[in-house]
Design an enzyme around this catalytic site. Sequence first.
Site, PDB file in Angstrom:
ATOM      1  CG  ASN A 209      24.175  -2.677   8.766  1.00 41.77           C
ATOM      2  OD1 ASN A 209      24.837  -3.687   8.963  1.00 41.77           O
ATOM      3  ND2 ASN A 209      22.888  -2.593   9.125  1.00 41.77           N
ATOM      4  CG  ASP A 278      18.493   2.651  14.067  1.00 42.23           C
ATOM      5  OD1 ASP A 278      17.902   1.860  14.826  1.00 42.23           O
ATOM      6  OD2 ASP A 278      19.694   2.948  14.191  1.00 42.23           O
ATOM      7  CE  LYS A 289      17.990  -1.602 -12.556  1.00 37.55           C
ATOM      8  NZ  LYS A 289      18.775  -2.035 -13.681  1.00 37.55           N
ATOM      9  CG  PHE A 324      25.892  -7.014  20.443  1.00 36.65           C
ATOM     10  CD1 PHE A 324      25.286  -8.148  20.957  1.00 36.65           C
ATOM     11  CD2 PHE A 324      27.265  -7.037  20.221  1.00 36.65           C
ATOM     12  CE1 PHE A 324      26.038  -9.283  21.252  1.00 36.65           C
ATOM     13  CE2 PHE A 324      28.030  -8.157  20.510  1.00 36.65           C
ATOM     14  CZ  PHE A 324      27.413  -9.286  21.030  1.00 36.65           C
ATOM     15  CE  LYS A 338      22.283   2.836  21.005  1.00 37.02           C
ATOM     16  NZ  LYS A 338      23.248   2.532  19.978  1.00 37.02           N
ATOM     17  CE  LYS A 342      17.889   0.326  21.806  1.00 39.66           C
ATOM     18  NZ  LYS A 342      17.897  -0.103  20.416  1.00 39.66           N
TER      19      LYS A 342
HETATM   20  O1  PMT Z   1      27.839  -8.982  11.958  1.00 35.35           O
HETATM   21  P1  PMT Z   1      29.300  -8.670  12.198  1.00 35.35           P
HETATM   22  O2  PMT Z   1      30.023  -8.265  10.937  1.00 35.35           O
HETATM   23  O3  PMT Z   1      29.995  -9.773  12.955  1.00 35.35           O
HETATM   24  O4  PMT Z   1      29.367  -7.368  13.132  1.00 35.35           O
HETATM   25  C1  PMT Z   1      28.934  -7.430  14.452  1.00 35.35           C
HETATM   26  C2  PMT Z   1      28.183  -6.155  14.860  1.00 35.35           C
HETATM   27  C3  PMT Z   1      29.106  -4.962  14.801  1.00 35.35           C
HETATM   28  C4  PMT Z   1      26.987  -5.918  13.930  1.00 35.35           C
HETATM   29  C5  PMT Z   1      27.663  -6.405  16.327  1.00 35.35           C
HETATM   30  O5  PMT Z   1      28.756  -6.617  17.174  1.00 35.35           O
HETATM   31  C6  PMT Z   1      26.834  -5.239  16.833  1.00 35.35           C
HETATM   32  O6  PMT Z   1      27.352  -4.266  17.349  1.00 35.35           O
HETATM   33  N1  PMT Z   1      25.480  -5.338  16.689  1.00 35.35           N
HETATM   34  C7  PMT Z   1      24.550  -4.267  17.026  1.00 35.35           C
HETATM   35  C8  PMT Z   1      24.619  -3.187  15.991  1.00 35.35           C
HETATM   36  C9  PMT Z   1      23.527  -2.157  16.201  1.00 35.35           C
HETATM   37  O7  PMT Z   1      22.569  -2.142  15.485  1.00 35.35           O
HETATM   38  O8  PMT Z   1      23.684  -1.389  17.247  1.00 35.35           O
HETATM   39  P2  PMT Z   1      22.640  -0.229  17.687  1.00 35.35           P
HETATM   40  O9  PMT Z   1      23.405   0.488  18.705  1.00 35.35           O
HETATM   41  O10 PMT Z   1      22.155   0.495  16.484  1.00 35.35           O
HETATM   42  O11 PMT Z   1      21.426  -1.038  18.314  1.00 35.35           O
HETATM   43  C10 PMT Z   1      21.376  -1.374  19.699  1.00 35.35           C
HETATM   44  C11 PMT Z   1      20.624  -2.675  19.870  1.00 35.35           C
HETATM   45  O12 PMT Z   1      19.253  -2.494  19.469  1.00 35.35           O
HETATM   46  C12 PMT Z   1      21.158  -3.839  19.064  1.00 35.35           C
HETATM   47  O13 PMT Z   1      21.087  -4.993  19.873  1.00 35.35           O
HETATM   48  C13 PMT Z   1      20.191  -3.937  17.888  1.00 35.35           C
HETATM   49  O14 PMT Z   1      20.056  -5.289  17.429  1.00 35.35           O
HETATM   50  C14 PMT Z   1      18.900  -3.435  18.492  1.00 35.35           C
HETATM   51  N2  PMT Z   1      17.999  -2.764  17.541  1.00 35.35           N
HETATM   52  C15 PMT Z   1      18.411  -1.655  16.877  1.00 35.35           C
HETATM   53  C16 PMT Z   1      17.549  -1.010  16.023  1.00 35.35           C
HETATM   54  C17 PMT Z   1      16.244  -1.523  15.846  1.00 35.35           C
HETATM   55  N3  PMT Z   1      15.395  -0.940  15.017  1.00 35.35           N
HETATM   56  N4  PMT Z   1      15.876  -2.627  16.496  1.00 35.35           N
HETATM   57  C18 PMT Z   1      16.723  -3.257  17.361  1.00 35.35           C
HETATM   58  O15 PMT Z   1      16.377  -4.268  17.968  1.00 35.35           O
END
Ligand code: PMT
Length: 406
Positions: A209, A278, A289, A324, A338, A342
């Site tokens: 991403n 995810d 490859k 986040f 979330k 979580k």
């Molecule tokens: O890196 P930049 O370019 O500065 O951009 C910043 C950002 C947009 C990446 C950042 O601000 C942000 O939003 N990060 C979280 C992105 C995300 O994965 O969101 P989510 O809604 O999918 O996940 C929710 C939370 O669970 C996040 O804290 C994530 O780290 C966590 N997560 C998600 C999936 C997973 N398998 N394990 C996790 O721990």
Amino acid sequence: MGIKGNRITLGVAGGIAAYKAAELVRLMVKRGFEVRVIMTTNATRFVTPITFQTLSQQWVRTDTFESHHPQRVEHVALAQETDIFAVAPATANILAKMAHGIADDMLSTFYLAYSGITIVAPAMNTQMYLHPATQENLRTLAERGVVVVDPQEGELACGETGPGRFPEPAYIMERIMDLAYEKDLEGKTFLVTAGPTREFFDAIRFVSNPSTGKMGFAIAREARMRGARVYLISGPTHLTPPWGVDFIPVTTAREMHERVTSLFPEVDVVIKAAAVADFSPVPLTKGVKLKKEGIGQLTLTLETNPDILAHLGREKKHQILVGFAAESRDLLQNAEKKLKEKGLDLIVVNEVSEGFAMDTNRVTILRKDGSIQSLPLLPKEDVAKAVLDEVIPLLNKRGSKDSLAY
Ligand code: PMT
């Protein structure tokens, strides 16, 4: 909470790196510092005072006897108006004068009249830097509490290669910020995640991403500057890790999961700014490859990755958990879901189109008690500051019985 004082006096000594000090002044001003520049006579041979005057919007001191007020003894008055004194570049000559208390120009005289935080960034020819006299002078200054930013190794303007190169102004700025900040997170350990993860389906191709790591790196830097011990676990980015953090690079979500969970018991706060994938594709080859010949259409089977944050939410004891959320719609509802699912203390939600890959971010912070704080579009450094300001009361409350009953 912020910086102890915003008045920097920058000494510019006579070396070729003097031109790079102009960028340093620009960064200082951008960070909100009031900058006064003192140049040695030799420095004015490399760059004119007007450059620094324009960037700092202050007159540049070059002569001990020049003052813009008749009653003002400039080196003494300026010393009293200075919170941080930086010498960058610091030549062998100015370091020798500082070490031995020689006061024969405005810069060296100022140093004797000043008694606060002092930082020097030596830059010179390798032999001059390695000379026992210079090394001894640097030791003397360090013993006196002066912070020495080691020069970098590399090709120098004189054609030699070795230590003596002026570090990047951004790096010197980071060291200055570290000295300037009040340490309200001293004694706390933070684990910050940043960047994307890469999920490979052959030797070189992956699903990922657009996260650049900027948000997570800004948080790690801010926590470090405020005195915390910081582990920064990051997926692949082009960023230089902030000074003073324990940097742990990872590639995949599973690697991140492993590193995060092994450090989790020893940290006080986890802030997960990483955009963790995810799903990861089931590999199509074993480490080689994939050949495209004969493949018209390629189908990937995606497996669900472990949700690291949800796992921490189930395991947490004393830790504060900040997530986040990057959302395309129904930001608040999705973030709240979330936060609860979580087991988080705070969640910072941003819109997908505003959070990824920019220098700015517009976030809303949701707390466990249902209250929210919406912030305007801000530089990511300011978002980081706001997030940490939200963590402080949680850390303070954690000691009480109520807050331990999660
Ligand atoms: O890196 P930049 O370019 O500065 O951009 C910043 C950002 C947009 C990446 C950042 O601000 C942000 O939003 N990060 C979280 C992105 C995300 O994965 O969101 P989510 O809604 O999918 O996940 C929710 C939370 O669970 C996040 O804290 C994530 O780290 C966590 N997560 C998600 C999936 C997973 N398998 N394990 C996790 O721990």
